[in-house]
Design a protein around this motif. Sequence first.
Motif, PDB file in Angstrom:
ATOM      1  N   ALA A 124     -13.376 -17.772   1.242  1.00 54.04           N
ATOM      2  CA  ALA A 124     -12.037 -18.409   1.515  1.00 54.04           C
ATOM      3  C   ALA A 124     -10.923 -17.496   0.278  1.00 54.04           C
ATOM      4  CB  ALA A 124     -11.745 -19.784   1.324  1.00 54.04           C
ATOM      5  N   PHE A 125     -11.568 -17.483  -0.963  1.00 49.35           N
ATOM      6  CA  PHE A 125     -10.240 -17.451  -1.830  1.00 49.35           C
ATOM      7  C   PHE A 125      -9.728 -15.194  -1.494  1.00 49.35           C
ATOM      8  CE2 PHE A 125      -9.785 -15.425  -6.362  1.00 49.35           C
ATOM      9  CZ  PHE A 125      -9.258 -17.324  -6.622  1.00 49.35           C
ATOM     10  N   ARG A 126     -10.717 -15.101  -1.634  1.00 53.46           N
ATOM     11  CA  ARG A 126     -10.265 -13.726  -1.020  1.00 53.46           C
ATOM     12  C   ARG A 126      -9.406 -13.451  -0.114  1.00 53.46           C
ATOM     13  NH1 ARG A 126     -14.600 -11.482  -0.173  1.00 53.46           N
ATOM     14  NH2 ARG A 126     -14.918 -11.973   1.925  1.00 53.46           N
ATOM     15  N   LEU A 127      -9.436 -13.866   0.984  1.00 51.45           N
ATOM     16  CA  LEU A 127      -8.317 -14.746   2.031  1.00 51.45           C
ATOM     17  C   LEU A 127      -7.151 -14.700   1.524  1.00 51.45           C
ATOM     18  CD1 LEU A 127      -7.286 -14.679   5.108  1.00 51.45           C
ATOM     19  CD2 LEU A 127      -8.976 -16.959   5.373  1.00 51.45           C
ATOM     20  N   VAL A 128      -6.845 -16.267   0.774  1.00 53.98           N
ATOM     21  CA  VAL A 128      -5.883 -17.086  -0.234  1.00 53.98           C
ATOM     22  C   VAL A 128      -4.919 -15.521  -1.080  1.00 53.98           C
ATOM     23  CG1 VAL A 128      -5.014 -17.838  -1.924  1.00 53.98           C
ATOM     24  CG2 VAL A 128      -6.328 -18.709  -0.143  1.00 53.98           C
ATOM     25  N   ALA A 129      -5.586 -14.982  -1.716  1.00 52.64           N
ATOM     26  CA  ALA A 129      -5.445 -13.140  -2.800  1.00 52.64           C
ATOM     27  C   ALA A 129      -4.647 -12.894  -1.448  1.00 52.64           C
ATOM     28  CB  ALA A 129      -6.040 -13.113  -3.640  1.00 52.64           C
ATOM     29  N   ASP A 130      -5.660 -11.888  -0.640  1.00 53.72           N
ATOM     30  CA  ASP A 130      -5.372 -10.746   0.504  1.00 53.72           C
ATOM     31  C   ASP A 130      -3.651 -11.540   0.743  1.00 53.72           C
ATOM     32  OD1 ASP A 130      -6.847  -9.544  -0.273  1.00 53.72           O
ATOM     33  OD2 ASP A 130      -8.189  -9.842   1.038  1.00 53.72           O
ATOM     34  N   ALA A 131      -3.121 -12.732   1.515  1.00 53.73           N
ATOM     35  CA  ALA A 131      -2.328 -12.570   2.387  1.00 53.73           C
ATOM     36  C   ALA A 131      -1.440 -13.110   1.202  1.00 53.73           C
ATOM     37  CB  ALA A 131      -2.699 -14.558   2.561  1.00 53.73           C
ATOM     38  N   ARG A 132      -1.557 -13.476  -0.254  1.00 59.86           N
ATOM     39  CA  ARG A 132      -0.399 -13.403  -1.210  1.00 59.86           C
ATOM     40  C   ARG A 132      -0.155 -12.357  -1.453  1.00 59.86           C
ATOM     41  NH1 ARG A 132      -3.157 -17.943  -4.555  1.00 59.86           N
ATOM     42  NH2 ARG A 132      -2.454 -19.710  -3.821  1.00 59.86           N
ATOM     43  N   ARG A 133      -1.321 -11.093  -1.541  1.00 58.89           N
ATOM     44  CA  ARG A 133      -0.661  -9.603  -1.641  1.00 58.89           C
ATOM     45  C   ARG A 133       0.505  -8.972  -0.633  1.00 58.89           C
ATOM     46  NH1 ARG A 133      -5.696  -9.109  -5.241  1.00 58.89           N
ATOM     47  NH2 ARG A 133      -7.112  -8.761  -2.574  1.00 58.89           N
ATOM     48  N   THR A 134       0.283  -9.413   0.372  1.00 56.47           N
ATOM     49  CA  THR A 134       0.867  -8.985   1.381  1.00 56.47           C
ATOM     50  C   THR A 134       2.621  -9.886   1.203  1.00 56.47           C
ATOM     51  OG1 THR A 134      -0.621 -10.043   2.774  1.00 56.47           O
ATOM     52  CG2 THR A 134      -1.034  -7.902   2.406  1.00 56.47           C
TER      53      THR A 134
END
Length: 405
Positions: A331-341
């Motif tokens: 879940a943490f990684r998904l949020v970080a990926d979403a913000r990076r894009t």
Amino acid sequence: MSERIQVPKGTFDVLGDDALARDALAKVAQQILERAGYSRIETPAFEATELFARGVGASTDIVRKEMYSFEDAGGRSLTLRPEGTAPVCRAYMEHGMHKRPQPVKLWYLSSFFRAEAPQAGRFRQFWQVGAEAIGSDDPAVDAELIVLLAELLETLGSQGIRLRIGSLGTPEARAAYREELLAFVADNVDDAALIARAQDNPLRLFDSAPAQMADAPRLLDALGDADRDHFAAVRELLDDVGIAYEVDTTLVRGLDYYTRTVFEFTSDALGAQSGVGGGGRYDGLVAQLGGQPTPGCGWAAGVERMLLSSQQAAVAPPPVDLYVAGERPGAFRLVADARRTGHAARLELAGRSIKGVFKQADRLGARYVAIVGADGQAELKDMETGEQRTVALDTVMHHIRGGQL
């Protein structure tokens, strides 16, 4: 339990919706001022006390009783800035801005500090938007600055706005007029305290004792030809662009550095304390601070006052694209990926149940909710359509960017 610590009286915290409204105001100010050629400047929160004593005027209320001054460990007297023009002029000199094409146009959005009685829309720490144009005595500079502040107030939706303008002439014209005015005060004012105060600056009695000064001679009638021509040129330019104003022969402003044009915008929506913003020309200030004789003009407008005078709809918070809950670290990684894009994503941090997660996502107006499992899968729900399906965790952003499940 220890006694709760509170913010000092006369100061305030900026929270939630207020912060959004301030951000919106800042964006409007930036758009209006920067397309007119004004660039952002930010001066230190504290400056040498001498800057304000020399620049603002030792006889002003600001310098005499409203400044927050202190001595630092090196024995230097420093002051939290009570206004923005003197620091900008100091920066103009210090950074050699006289070598740039003139005039140098600068704007700021900063906090200021005055130890005065708190009132509606004015606190001991307050914020102002300001604009300064240094290096030209062209009447068009005065008129442009007035038009820009009028545009800012109109765009913000400020209610019942009125503009008063006047002219203080040159220091030479004021010196001759001062003697005439002091003679009137001596003959017509009975209050000993007012008479004593008049020795510092008799013009201020037009603010503090208007009834007793009703028949006093007016500075506008004592201006020289050059000052009258300058004021007439400013008014003509304002007339040409349809800016309504009232010529106020008693308009003084509270700072000693003003020369020639002075102006003030008020709002009928604010009651007795109606000032929203104002300013004027300060052709002698740079020289007074130790620089070469350099003309200047500017204004400042209170952020709190502008917000109080406007009746805009509440500013909507930024949209949330994705709300994520479930197993970590997925879940943490998904949020970080979403913000990076470039997507606005929030991570569930309060241990809510699945029902609570969807309720919170709905409060935030989130478009999608992803519940991440331990098996590399995620339950992805479109909150607009209600459609929900299980997808591979590493494909969640693909589905969101495609706008469909």
